[in-house]
Design an enzyme around this catalytic site. Structure first.
Site, PDB file in Angstrom:
ATOM      1  N   HIS A  47       0.858  -1.197   0.000  1.00  0.00           N
ATOM      2  CA  HIS A  47       0.000   0.000   0.000  1.00  0.00           C
ATOM      3  C   HIS A  47       0.886   1.237   0.000  1.00  0.00           C
ATOM      4  O   HIS A  47       1.304   1.717   1.042  1.00  0.00           O
ATOM      5  CB  HIS A  47      -0.930  -0.028   1.228  1.00  0.00           C
ATOM      6  N   HIS A  53       1.281   4.896  -2.382  1.00  0.00           N
ATOM      7  CA  HIS A  53       0.890   5.761  -3.496  1.00  0.00           C
ATOM      8  C   HIS A  53       2.169   6.424  -4.013  1.00  0.00           C
ATOM      9  O   HIS A  53       2.813   7.180  -3.266  1.00  0.00           O
ATOM     10  CB  HIS A  53      -0.095   6.832  -3.039  1.00  0.00           C
ATOM     11  N   HIS A  69      -9.650   1.184  -1.026  1.00  0.00           N
ATOM     12  CA  HIS A  69      -9.569   1.796   0.299  1.00  0.00           C
ATOM     13  C   HIS A  69     -10.974   1.719   0.903  1.00  0.00           C
ATOM     14  O   HIS A  69     -11.952   2.146   0.259  1.00  0.00           O
ATOM     15  CB  HIS A  69      -9.179   3.265   0.197  1.00  0.00           C
ATOM     16  N   GLU A  89     -11.167   3.461   6.182  1.00  0.00           N
ATOM     17  CA  GLU A  89     -10.110   4.361   6.670  1.00  0.00           C
ATOM     18  C   GLU A  89     -10.806   5.444   7.504  1.00  0.00           C
ATOM     19  O   GLU A  89     -10.626   5.506   8.717  1.00  0.00           O
ATOM     20  CB  GLU A  89      -9.326   4.962   5.493  1.00  0.00           C
ATOM     21  N   ASP A 140       1.794   3.991   2.833  1.00  0.00           N
ATOM     22  CA  ASP A 140       0.764   4.856   2.253  1.00  0.00           C
ATOM     23  C   ASP A 140       1.379   6.027   1.466  1.00  0.00           C
ATOM     24  O   ASP A 140       1.523   5.919   0.256  1.00  0.00           O
ATOM     25  CB  ASP A 140      -0.183   5.359   3.360  1.00  0.00           C
ATOM     26  N   ASP A 141       1.715   7.105   2.147  1.00  0.00           N
ATOM     27  CA  ASP A 141       2.280   8.301   1.492  1.00  0.00           C
ATOM     28  C   ASP A 141       3.478   8.765   2.323  1.00  0.00           C
ATOM     29  O   ASP A 141       3.405   9.755   3.059  1.00  0.00           O
ATOM     30  CB  ASP A 141       1.222   9.413   1.430  1.00  0.00           C
TER      31      ASP A 141
HETATM   32  N1  ADE Z   1      -4.607   8.845  -1.746  1.00  0.00           N
HETATM   33  C1  ADE Z   1      -3.358   8.867  -1.284  1.00  0.00           C
HETATM   34  N2  ADE Z   1      -3.329   8.479  -0.013  1.00  0.00           N
HETATM   35  C2  ADE Z   1      -4.597   8.174   0.345  1.00  0.00           C
HETATM   36  C3  ADE Z   1      -5.223   7.689   1.528  1.00  0.00           C
HETATM   37  N3  ADE Z   1      -4.538   7.435   2.637  1.00  0.00           N
HETATM   38  N4  ADE Z   1      -6.559   7.511   1.521  1.00  0.00           N
HETATM   39  C4  ADE Z   1      -7.260   7.767   0.416  1.00  0.00           C
HETATM   40  N5  ADE Z   1      -6.727   8.215  -0.710  1.00  0.00           N
HETATM   41  C5  ADE Z   1      -5.402   8.411  -0.751  1.00  0.00           C
HETATM   42 ZN    ZN Z   2      -3.736   4.809   0.635  1.00  0.00          ZN
END
Ligand code: ADE
Ligand code: ZN
Length: 341
Positions: free
Chosen positions: A17, A19, A197, A200, A278-279
Protein backbone atom coordinates in the site's frame (compact mmCIF):
# COMPACT_ATOMS: atom_id res chain seq x y z
CA UNK A 1 20.13 -0.01 18.37
CA UNK A 2 17.29 -1.93 20.07
CA UNK A 3 17.15 -5.59 19.10
CA UNK A 4 13.62 -5.12 17.70
CA UNK A 5 14.93 -2.35 15.44
CA UNK A 6 17.74 -4.48 14.07
CA UNK A 7 15.28 -7.36 13.64
CA UNK A 8 12.99 -5.07 11.59
CA UNK A 9 15.92 -3.83 9.48
CA UNK A 10 16.89 -7.27 8.29
CA UNK A 11 13.38 -8.70 8.03
CA UNK A 12 12.49 -9.48 4.38
CA UNK A 13 9.17 -7.81 3.61
CA UNK A 14 6.76 -6.61 0.91
CA UNK A 15 4.95 -3.29 0.67
CA UNK A 16 1.36 -3.51 -0.58
CA UNK A 17 0.00 0.00 0.00
CA UNK A 18 2.08 2.85 -1.38
CA UNK A 19 0.89 5.76 -3.50
CA UNK A 20 3.78 6.73 -5.78
CA UNK A 21 2.63 10.34 -5.80
CA UNK A 22 2.76 10.19 -2.00
CA UNK A 23 6.49 9.43 -2.14
CA UNK A 24 7.19 12.92 -3.53
CA UNK A 25 9.65 14.38 -1.02
CA UNK A 26 9.74 18.18 -0.50
CA UNK A 27 13.20 18.32 -2.12
CA UNK A 28 11.82 16.60 -5.22
CA UNK A 29 8.84 18.96 -5.21
CA UNK A 30 11.26 21.87 -5.63
CA UNK A 31 13.43 20.02 -8.18
CA UNK A 32 10.51 19.05 -10.42
CA UNK A 33 8.84 22.46 -10.04
CA UNK A 34 12.11 24.11 -11.08
CA UNK A 35 12.80 21.93 -14.09
CA UNK A 36 9.19 22.08 -15.32
CA UNK A 37 8.63 25.77 -14.45
CA UNK A 38 5.56 24.99 -12.34
CA UNK A 39 4.65 27.49 -9.59
CA UNK A 40 4.35 26.13 -6.07
CA UNK A 41 3.06 28.11 -3.08
CA UNK A 42 6.15 27.43 -0.93
CA UNK A 43 9.50 29.21 -0.61
CA UNK A 44 11.41 26.68 1.44
CA UNK A 45 11.48 23.02 2.46
CA UNK A 46 10.61 24.14 6.00
CA UNK A 47 7.49 25.89 4.72
CA UNK A 48 6.47 22.70 2.91
CA UNK A 49 6.98 20.57 5.99
CA UNK A 50 5.03 23.05 8.13
CA UNK A 51 2.09 22.65 5.74
CA UNK A 52 2.05 18.88 6.34
CA UNK A 53 -0.13 19.22 9.41
CA UNK A 54 -3.39 17.43 8.70
CA UNK A 55 -6.61 17.20 10.71
CA UNK A 56 -8.16 14.59 8.41
CA UNK A 57 -7.86 12.81 5.05
CA UNK A 58 -9.23 15.73 3.02
CA UNK A 59 -6.65 18.17 4.46
CA UNK A 60 -3.94 15.84 3.22
CA UNK A 61 -5.54 15.18 -0.17
CA UNK A 62 -5.74 18.92 -0.94
CA UNK A 63 -1.95 19.20 -0.54
CA UNK A 64 -1.28 15.83 -2.21
CA UNK A 65 -3.11 16.83 -5.42
CA UNK A 66 -1.37 20.20 -5.41
CA UNK A 67 2.00 18.45 -5.00
CA UNK A 68 1.50 16.13 -7.96
CA UNK A 69 1.09 19.13 -10.29
CA UNK A 70 4.89 19.31 -10.55
CA UNK A 71 4.99 15.90 -12.28
CA UNK A 72 4.76 16.44 -16.01
CA UNK A 73 7.29 14.39 -18.02
CA UNK A 74 8.02 10.68 -18.37
CA UNK A 75 11.39 11.39 -16.73
CA UNK A 76 9.61 12.87 -13.66
CA UNK A 77 7.54 9.72 -13.18
CA UNK A 78 10.62 7.58 -13.75
CA UNK A 79 12.73 9.54 -11.25
CA UNK A 80 9.97 9.59 -8.63
CA UNK A 81 9.43 5.83 -8.89
CA UNK A 82 13.14 5.01 -8.93
CA UNK A 83 13.80 7.12 -5.84
CA UNK A 84 11.03 5.29 -3.97
CA UNK A 85 12.40 1.90 -5.08
CA UNK A 86 15.89 2.72 -3.82
CA UNK A 87 14.48 4.01 -0.53
CA UNK A 88 12.33 0.97 0.21
CA UNK A 89 14.96 -1.46 -1.04
CA UNK A 90 17.20 -0.08 1.74
CA UNK A 91 14.45 -1.22 4.16
CA UNK A 92 15.00 -4.79 2.92
CA UNK A 93 11.76 -4.74 0.99
CA UNK A 94 11.80 -7.49 -1.64
CA UNK A 95 8.52 -6.82 -3.47
CA UNK A 96 6.26 -3.77 -3.90
CA UNK A 97 2.70 -3.34 -5.16
CA UNK A 98 2.33 0.35 -5.89
CA UNK A 99 -0.62 2.62 -6.61
CA UNK A 100 -0.76 5.50 -9.01
CA UNK A 101 -3.58 7.98 -9.65
CA UNK A 102 -3.84 8.41 -13.44
CA UNK A 103 -6.78 10.82 -13.21
CA UNK A 104 -4.63 13.19 -11.12
CA UNK A 105 -2.48 13.53 -14.24
CA UNK A 106 -4.82 13.09 -17.21
CA UNK A 107 -7.05 15.83 -15.72
CA UNK A 108 -4.01 18.12 -16.17
CA UNK A 109 -3.59 16.97 -19.78
CA UNK A 110 -0.60 14.73 -19.03
CA UNK A 111 -1.10 11.71 -21.34
CA UNK A 112 -1.76 8.35 -19.63
CA UNK A 113 1.06 6.89 -21.72
CA UNK A 114 3.62 9.35 -20.34
CA UNK A 115 2.69 8.40 -16.78
CA UNK A 116 2.74 4.66 -17.26
CA UNK A 117 5.90 4.61 -19.38
CA UNK A 118 7.78 6.50 -16.67
CA UNK A 119 6.49 4.45 -13.76
CA UNK A 120 6.63 1.02 -15.39
CA UNK A 121 10.07 1.78 -16.88
CA UNK A 122 11.43 2.52 -13.41
CA UNK A 123 9.82 -0.55 -11.86
CA UNK A 124 11.47 -2.71 -14.51
CA UNK A 125 14.83 -1.00 -13.91
CA UNK A 126 14.42 -1.56 -10.16
CA UNK A 127 13.85 -5.25 -10.77
CA UNK A 128 16.93 -5.44 -13.02
CA UNK A 129 19.21 -3.39 -10.78
CA UNK A 130 17.94 -4.20 -7.28
CA UNK A 131 16.19 -7.54 -7.73
CA UNK A 132 13.05 -6.02 -6.24
CA UNK A 133 9.89 -7.23 -7.98
CA UNK A 134 6.69 -5.20 -8.33
CA UNK A 135 3.08 -4.97 -9.44
CA UNK A 136 1.34 -1.78 -10.55
CA UNK A 137 -2.18 -0.89 -9.40
CA UNK A 138 -4.15 1.90 -11.07
CA UNK A 139 -6.50 3.71 -8.68
CA UNK A 140 -9.75 5.44 -9.50
CA UNK A 141 -10.32 8.71 -7.67
CA UNK A 142 -13.61 8.14 -5.85
CA UNK A 143 -14.52 11.84 -5.66
CA UNK A 144 -14.81 11.77 -9.47
CA UNK A 145 -17.60 10.04 -11.41
CA UNK A 146 -17.83 6.39 -12.35
CA UNK A 147 -17.90 7.55 -15.98
CA UNK A 148 -14.43 9.06 -15.50
CA UNK A 149 -13.25 5.76 -13.97
CA UNK A 150 -14.58 3.89 -17.02
CA UNK A 151 -12.78 6.33 -19.35
CA UNK A 152 -9.58 5.66 -17.41
CA UNK A 153 -10.06 1.92 -17.94
CA UNK A 154 -10.31 2.62 -21.69
CA UNK A 155 -6.98 4.45 -21.53
CA UNK A 156 -5.43 1.55 -19.61
CA UNK A 157 -6.60 -1.14 -22.04
CA UNK A 158 -3.52 -1.03 -24.32
CA UNK A 159 -1.21 -1.21 -21.26
CA UNK A 160 -2.65 -4.23 -19.47
CA UNK A 161 0.67 -6.05 -19.72
CA UNK A 162 1.98 -3.55 -17.17
CA UNK A 163 -1.07 -3.12 -14.89
CA UNK A 164 -1.96 -5.85 -12.40
CA UNK A 165 -5.03 -4.35 -10.83
CA UNK A 166 -7.30 -1.45 -10.02
CA UNK A 167 -7.86 0.34 -6.72
CA UNK A 168 -10.13 3.00 -5.26
CA UNK A 169 -8.76 5.96 -3.31
CA UNK A 170 -9.25 9.66 -2.45
CA UNK A 171 -12.06 11.20 -0.32
CA UNK A 172 -13.85 8.24 1.22
CA UNK A 173 -16.89 9.51 3.13
CA UNK A 174 -19.76 10.28 0.73
CA UNK A 175 -18.20 8.18 -2.05
CA UNK A 176 -19.06 4.58 -1.16
CA UNK A 177 -17.73 1.60 -3.12
CA UNK A 178 -21.26 1.09 -4.57
CA UNK A 179 -20.62 4.16 -6.76
CA UNK A 180 -18.08 2.09 -8.74
CA UNK A 181 -19.82 -1.26 -9.28
CA UNK A 182 -19.68 -1.05 -13.09
CA UNK A 183 -16.05 0.07 -13.26
CA UNK A 184 -14.93 -2.74 -10.95
CA UNK A 185 -17.04 -5.30 -12.82
CA UNK A 186 -15.42 -4.26 -16.06
CA UNK A 187 -11.94 -4.31 -14.51
CA UNK A 188 -12.60 -7.87 -13.32
CA UNK A 189 -13.79 -8.87 -16.81
CA UNK A 190 -10.53 -7.44 -18.17
CA UNK A 191 -8.60 -9.80 -15.89
CA UNK A 192 -7.49 -7.14 -13.43
CA UNK A 193 -7.21 -7.74 -9.69
CA UNK A 194 -9.23 -5.44 -7.45
CA UNK A 195 -8.51 -3.57 -4.23
CA UNK A 196 -10.22 -0.62 -2.54
CA UNK A 197 -9.57 1.80 0.30
CA UNK A 198 -12.37 1.12 2.77
CA UNK A 199 -12.87 1.74 6.47
CA UNK A 200 -10.11 4.36 6.67
CA UNK A 201 -12.54 7.17 7.58
CA UNK A 202 -15.64 5.49 6.16
CA UNK A 203 -17.97 3.16 8.11
CA UNK A 204 -17.89 -0.67 8.20
CA UNK A 205 -20.69 -0.71 5.57
CA UNK A 206 -18.12 0.56 3.04
CA UNK A 207 -15.94 -2.48 3.79
CA UNK A 208 -18.97 -4.77 3.24
CA UNK A 209 -19.67 -3.01 -0.06
CA UNK A 210 -16.06 -3.36 -1.20
CA UNK A 211 -16.25 -7.11 -0.49
CA UNK A 212 -19.74 -7.85 -1.80
CA UNK A 213 -20.21 -5.32 -4.59
CA UNK A 214 -16.69 -4.68 -5.86
CA UNK A 215 -15.43 -8.23 -5.18
CA UNK A 216 -12.09 -6.95 -3.96
CA UNK A 217 -9.03 -9.15 -3.43
CA UNK A 218 -7.71 -6.91 -0.62
CA UNK A 219 -8.95 -4.13 1.63
CA UNK A 220 -6.76 -1.04 1.95
CA UNK A 221 -6.77 0.18 5.58
CA UNK A 222 -9.93 -1.48 6.98
CA UNK A 223 -9.46 0.02 10.46
CA UNK A 224 -13.16 0.60 11.04
CA UNK A 225 -13.99 -3.05 10.26
CA UNK A 226 -13.22 -3.64 13.93
CA UNK A 227 -16.50 -1.90 14.83
CA UNK A 228 -18.51 -4.81 13.35
CA UNK A 229 -18.07 -8.31 14.78
CA UNK A 230 -19.76 -10.02 11.79
CA UNK A 231 -17.38 -8.22 9.48
CA UNK A 232 -14.37 -9.28 11.56
CA UNK A 233 -15.55 -12.90 11.25
CA UNK A 234 -16.00 -12.56 7.48
CA UNK A 235 -12.54 -11.03 7.01
CA UNK A 236 -10.93 -13.71 9.18
CA UNK A 237 -12.75 -16.63 7.51
CA UNK A 238 -11.90 -15.45 4.01
CA UNK A 239 -8.28 -14.61 4.96
CA UNK A 240 -8.78 -11.15 3.51
CA UNK A 241 -5.61 -9.07 3.60
CA UNK A 242 -5.79 -5.61 5.19
CA UNK A 243 -3.09 -3.15 4.11
CA UNK A 244 -2.72 -1.14 7.29
CA UNK A 245 -0.74 2.13 7.40
CA UNK A 246 0.20 3.13 10.97
CA UNK A 247 1.96 6.48 10.43
CA UNK A 248 -0.73 7.53 7.96
CA UNK A 249 -3.39 6.71 10.53
CA UNK A 250 -1.86 8.92 13.22
CA UNK A 251 -0.98 11.78 10.82
CA UNK A 252 -4.53 11.83 9.40
CA UNK A 253 -6.08 11.52 12.88
CA UNK A 254 -7.75 8.21 12.02
CA UNK A 255 -6.05 7.05 15.23
CA UNK A 256 -5.37 9.57 18.02
CA UNK A 257 -2.13 8.08 19.25
CA UNK A 258 0.00 5.15 18.09
CA UNK A 259 -0.61 3.38 21.43
CA UNK A 260 -4.30 3.24 20.40
CA UNK A 261 -3.53 1.74 16.98
CA UNK A 262 -5.77 -1.29 16.21
CA UNK A 263 -3.04 -3.38 14.53
CA UNK A 264 -2.51 -5.72 17.46
CA UNK A 265 -6.26 -6.13 17.88
CA UNK A 266 -6.46 -7.08 14.20
CA UNK A 267 -3.80 -9.78 14.65
CA UNK A 268 -5.46 -11.02 17.84
CA UNK A 269 -8.74 -11.35 15.91
CA UNK A 270 -7.04 -13.53 13.31
CA UNK A 271 -7.05 -10.87 10.59
CA UNK A 272 -4.36 -10.90 7.91
CA UNK A 273 -2.98 -7.45 8.65
CA UNK A 274 0.10 -6.01 6.94
CA UNK A 275 2.19 -2.87 7.55
CA UNK A 276 2.62 -0.26 4.83
CA UNK A 277 3.61 3.39 4.40
CA UNK A 278 0.76 4.86 2.25
CA UNK A 279 2.28 8.30 1.49
CA UNK A 280 5.68 8.23 3.20
CA UNK A 281 6.88 11.68 2.10
CA UNK A 282 3.84 13.24 3.78
CA UNK A 283 3.48 11.03 6.86
CA UNK A 284 7.04 10.98 8.18
CA UNK A 285 8.28 7.52 7.37
CA UNK A 286 8.92 4.73 4.91
CA UNK A 287 8.25 1.05 5.48
CA UNK A 288 10.63 0.27 8.34
CA UNK A 289 9.67 3.47 10.16
CA UNK A 290 6.08 2.22 10.12
CA UNK A 291 7.16 -1.16 11.51
CA UNK A 292 9.25 0.55 14.21
CA UNK A 293 6.59 3.08 15.24
CA UNK A 294 3.87 0.50 15.72
CA UNK A 295 6.20 -2.11 17.26
CA UNK A 296 7.33 0.41 19.90
CA UNK A 297 3.87 1.73 20.69
CA UNK A 298 2.17 -1.67 20.88
CA UNK A 299 5.14 -3.64 22.24
CA UNK A 300 4.92 -6.07 19.32
CA UNK A 301 7.01 -9.22 19.72
CA UNK A 302 9.44 -10.48 17.07
CA UNK A 303 6.88 -13.22 16.46
CA UNK A 304 4.22 -10.59 15.71
CA UNK A 305 6.65 -8.83 13.36
CA UNK A 306 7.40 -12.13 11.63
CA UNK A 307 3.66 -12.72 11.18
CA UNK A 308 3.29 -9.25 9.67
CA UNK A 309 6.13 -9.86 7.20
CA UNK A 310 4.73 -13.30 6.29
CA UNK A 311 1.31 -11.66 5.80
CA UNK A 312 2.85 -9.10 3.44
CA UNK A 313 3.87 -11.92 1.08
CA UNK A 314 0.73 -14.01 1.63
CA UNK A 315 -1.41 -10.97 0.76
CA UNK A 316 0.65 -10.02 -2.28
CA UNK A 317 -0.31 -10.77 -5.87
CA UNK A 318 2.79 -12.90 -6.42
CA UNK A 319 2.47 -16.47 -7.73
CA UNK A 320 2.19 -19.18 -5.04
CA UNK A 321 5.75 -20.42 -5.68
CA UNK A 322 7.24 -16.94 -5.28
CA UNK A 323 5.18 -16.36 -2.14
CA UNK A 324 6.46 -19.60 -0.63
CA UNK A 325 10.09 -18.71 -1.44
CA UNK A 326 9.78 -15.27 0.19
CA UNK A 327 8.01 -16.71 3.24
CA UNK A 328 10.80 -19.24 3.67
CA UNK A 329 13.30 -16.35 3.68
CA UNK A 330 11.25 -14.63 6.39
CA UNK A 331 10.95 -17.69 8.62
CA UNK A 332 14.62 -18.67 8.10
CA UNK A 333 15.64 -15.15 9.12
CA UNK A 334 13.34 -15.16 12.15
CA UNK A 335 14.61 -18.60 13.15
CA UNK A 336 18.25 -17.44 12.97
CA UNK A 337 17.32 -14.44 15.09
CA UNK A 338 15.68 -16.70 17.65
CA UNK A 339 12.38 -14.92 17.06
CA UNK A 340 10.43 -18.12 16.36
CA UNK A 341 10.93 -21.81 17.16
N1 ADE B 1 -4.61 8.84 -1.75
C1 ADE B 1 -3.36 8.87 -1.28
N2 ADE B 1 -3.33 8.48 -0.01
C2 ADE B 1 -4.60 8.17 0.34
C3 ADE B 1 -5.22 7.69 1.53
N3 ADE B 1 -4.54 7.44 2.64
N4 ADE B 1 -6.56 7.51 1.52
C4 ADE B 1 -7.26 7.77 0.42
N5 ADE B 1 -6.73 8.22 -0.71
C5 ADE B 1 -5.40 8.41 -0.75
ZN1 ZN C 1 -3.74 4.81 0.64
Amino acid sequence: MKSTDSFIEGLPKAELHLHLEGSLEPEQLFDFAGRNKVDIPFRSIDEVRAAYNFANLQDFLDIYYQGMNVLTTEQDFYDLTMAYCHRVHADNCRHVEVFFDPQGHTERDIPFQVVIDGIAGALQAAENELGMTSKLIMCFLRHLSEESALETLDLAEPCLDRIAGVGLDSSEVGHPPSKFINAFKRAGDMGLLRVAHAGEEGPPSYVWEALDLLKVDRIDHGNRALEDSKLIARLAETKMTLTVCPLSNTRLCVVNDMVDHPLKKMLDNGLRATINSDDPAYFGGYLNENYRAVADALALSKEDLTTLAVNSFLGSFLDPGDKAAHIKNVTDYAGEFGAID
